[in-house]
Design a protein around this motif. Structure first.
Motif, PDB file in Angstrom:
ATOM      1  N   SER A 269       0.808  -1.217   0.000  1.00  3.56           N
ATOM      2  CA  SER A 269       0.000   0.000   0.000  1.00  3.56           C
ATOM      3  C   SER A 269       0.847   1.277   0.000  1.00  3.56           C
ATOM      4  O   SER A 269       0.411   2.303  -0.523  1.00  3.56           O
TER       5      SER A 269
ATOM      6  N   GLN B  85       1.855   1.864  -3.564  1.00  2.58           N
ATOM      7  CA  GLN B  85       0.620   2.213  -4.274  1.00  2.58           C
ATOM      8  C   GLN B  85       0.292   3.692  -4.047  1.00  2.58           C
ATOM      9  O   GLN B  85      -0.063   4.405  -4.980  1.00  2.58           O
TER      10      GLN B  85
ATOM     11  N   SER C 265      -3.914  -1.478 -11.429  1.00  2.39           N
ATOM     12  CA  SER C 265      -4.491  -1.272 -10.106  1.00  2.39           C
ATOM     13  C   SER C 265      -5.863  -1.941  -9.994  1.00  2.39           C
ATOM     14  O   SER C 265      -6.170  -2.588  -8.991  1.00  2.39           O
TER      15      SER C 265
ATOM     16  N   ARG D  41      -6.937  -4.967  -7.479  1.00  2.24           N
ATOM     17  CA  ARG D  41      -8.077  -4.888  -6.555  1.00  2.24           C
ATOM     18  C   ARG D  41      -9.014  -6.085  -6.738  1.00  2.24           C
ATOM     19  O   ARG D  41      -9.532  -6.632  -5.767  1.00  2.24           O
TER      20      ARG D  41
END
Length: 95
Positions: A34, A37, A72, A76
């Motif tokens: 994260s 990201q 992305s 997810r």
């Protein structure tokens, strides 16, 4: 040139993010990446509404932003499937 440097950094960081996600999904990392990201999202957002006059730089930015967006979303989906208990095969197909 700060834009050129940011695009170089964005390209490298996207690649690092892809590697970290693969390590996570293969079970070699305990938590999703994260932090990386967030770094990529910050760089993409910085130039999302900016006017980039150089056509080459604008084309490069749009390609990188599109690549990040696609990657992305795929990440997810895989994370949701993993959290939902759905096993995924090698090519993303149910095992």
């Amino acid at each position: 040139m700060p834009l050129q440097d940011d695009l170089d950094r964005l390209e490298v960081t996207i690649r690092q993010l892809q590697v970290k996600w693969e390590l996570f999904f293969n079970g070699q990392e305990k938590k999703p990446p994260s932090e990386i990201q967030a770094q990529v999202e910050t760089l993409v957002r910085r130039y999302s509404n900016a006017e980039i006059r150089n056509n080459g730089e604008r084309f490069r930015y749009q390609g990188l932003a599109s690549r990040f967006s696609t990657f992305s979303e795929r990440g997810r989906e895989r994370l949701r499937a993993r959290e939902g208990g759905k096993a995924r095969g090698v090519h993303g197909l149910p095992a």
